[in-house]
Scaffold this motif. Sequence first.
Motif, PDB file in Angstrom:
ATOM      1  N   GLY A  63       0.791  -1.227   0.000  1.00 22.75           N
ATOM      2  CA  GLY A  63       0.000   0.000   0.000  1.00 22.75           C
ATOM      3  C   GLY A  63       0.820   1.272   0.000  1.00 22.75           C
ATOM      4  N   SER A  64       2.158   1.145   0.041  1.00 23.96           N
ATOM      5  CA  SER A  64       2.989   2.348  -0.001  1.00 23.96           C
ATOM      6  C   SER A  64       3.011   2.900  -1.424  1.00 23.96           C
ATOM      7  N   CYS A  65       3.634   4.051  -1.580  1.00 26.03           N
ATOM      8  CA  CYS A  65       3.708   4.692  -2.899  1.00 26.03           C
ATOM      9  C   CYS A  65       4.782   4.072  -3.788  1.00 26.03           C
ATOM     10  N   ARG A  66       5.530   3.120  -3.281  1.00 23.11           N
ATOM     11  CA  ARG A  66       6.720   2.635  -3.998  1.00 23.11           C
ATOM     12  C   ARG A  66       6.404   2.187  -5.426  1.00 23.11           C
ATOM     13  N   ALA A  67       5.285   1.458  -5.599  1.00 28.59           N
ATOM     14  CA  ALA A  67       4.962   0.924  -6.922  1.00 28.59           C
ATOM     15  C   ALA A  67       4.667   2.028  -7.923  1.00 28.59           C
ATOM     16  N   ASN A  68       4.247   3.189  -7.441  1.00 30.86           N
ATOM     17  CA  ASN A  68       3.887   4.291  -8.331  1.00 30.86           C
ATOM     18  C   ASN A  68       4.997   5.309  -8.527  1.00 30.86           C
ATOM     19  N   CYS A  69       6.086   5.167  -7.777  1.00 31.89           N
ATOM     20  CA  CYS A  69       7.179   6.128  -7.882  1.00 31.89           C
ATOM     21  C   CYS A  69       7.976   5.908  -9.173  1.00 31.89           C
ATOM     22  N   ARG A  70       8.539   6.987  -9.654  1.00 32.43           N
ATOM     23  CA  ARG A  70       9.500   6.878 -10.744  1.00 32.43           C
ATOM     24  C   ARG A  70      10.897   6.717 -10.149  1.00 32.43           C
ATOM     25  N   ARG A  71      11.698   5.881 -10.756  1.00 34.06           N
ATOM     26  CA  ARG A  71      13.089   5.794 -10.362  1.00 34.06           C
ATOM     27  C   ARG A  71      13.778   7.105 -10.740  1.00 34.06           C
ATOM     28  N   PHE A  72      14.676   7.564  -9.888  1.00 33.00           N
ATOM     29  CA  PHE A  72      15.478   8.737 -10.214  1.00 33.00           C
ATOM     30  C   PHE A  72      16.872   8.257 -10.571  1.00 33.00           C
TER      31      PHE A  72
END
Length: 300
Positions: free
Chosen positions: A24-33
């Motif tokens: 449920g964290s935002c990790r799956a939706n984050c963009r890699r930097f």
Amino acid sequence: MANSVWSDKIVQLLHRINNFYLPGSCRANCRRFEVDGSQVGFIMPHVASLLTRYGDVFKVTPEGALSLCQSLDSYHKRSEAVDEVLRTLRQHSTLRCLEGWRDERYNVMDKFSDTPSMWMERAATSLFGVKRYGVHINGYTVSESGDVSMWLARRSPTKQTYPGLLDNLAAGGVSADMSIKRTLVKECEEEACIPECIAQEARPVSTVSYTYEDGEGVFAESQFVFDLELPASFKPRVGDGEVQDFYLLPIQEVKELLATEDFKPNCALVVLDFLIRHSFIEPDNEPFYQDFVSGLHQAL
């Protein structure tokens, strides 16, 4: 506090400060930097949408990562270009973290031993989810009978973050122009008036790493932990005003405090690490021992 209640609260603390890894964290939706083809962080979607407006600095790669443009091919060029964007966003966006601008530079690198790819304003690091490094010092005393007590600091009520909460004896981030040991000596002198000749006796003993999100950004942090045994006659004094008071407490009382809301969360983890290393928490008596150890060493 009953042992089971204390243990449950410590597990909850570890989950809270490592919530980036939880379902449920935002990790799956984050963009890699990425910088120069290497991933150095995670960027939340609402932050990425702001950054992509600056096409001369940021680009989206075919794989969906957010990267710096290839023309920014040096430490200086990358740092200055990103800093200019951040200063613009500071004036024209609602990113709350930029309100805490410190004019303090942090190096950006995947591992502390890596060559930094750029520097970044400390207040902005959570927008990019880049790793932040710090130094935390456990100050403690041992009586003639062998009883251990620990020095804790009470943070100033005017601190930008976690005002009034309990903290380690001294701690601070490693800025771009500082080494780990020099940071240790500096923080000891400034926060607790510990002279360099005593601070130099601190021993590097561990690292504590964790990653959490707070809706505004991603905090990927690793703390270099030092133990400093102090003479019974020594008393730290308030220095630069970031601390309002110091307390010398029996180690059992310190342990109980970890399970309260009175401790700055990451500092509680540093003390938990001390308790484990010094056998105040043992695997035969603590059913969550393995959870504690793994929770202290979560690295991206």
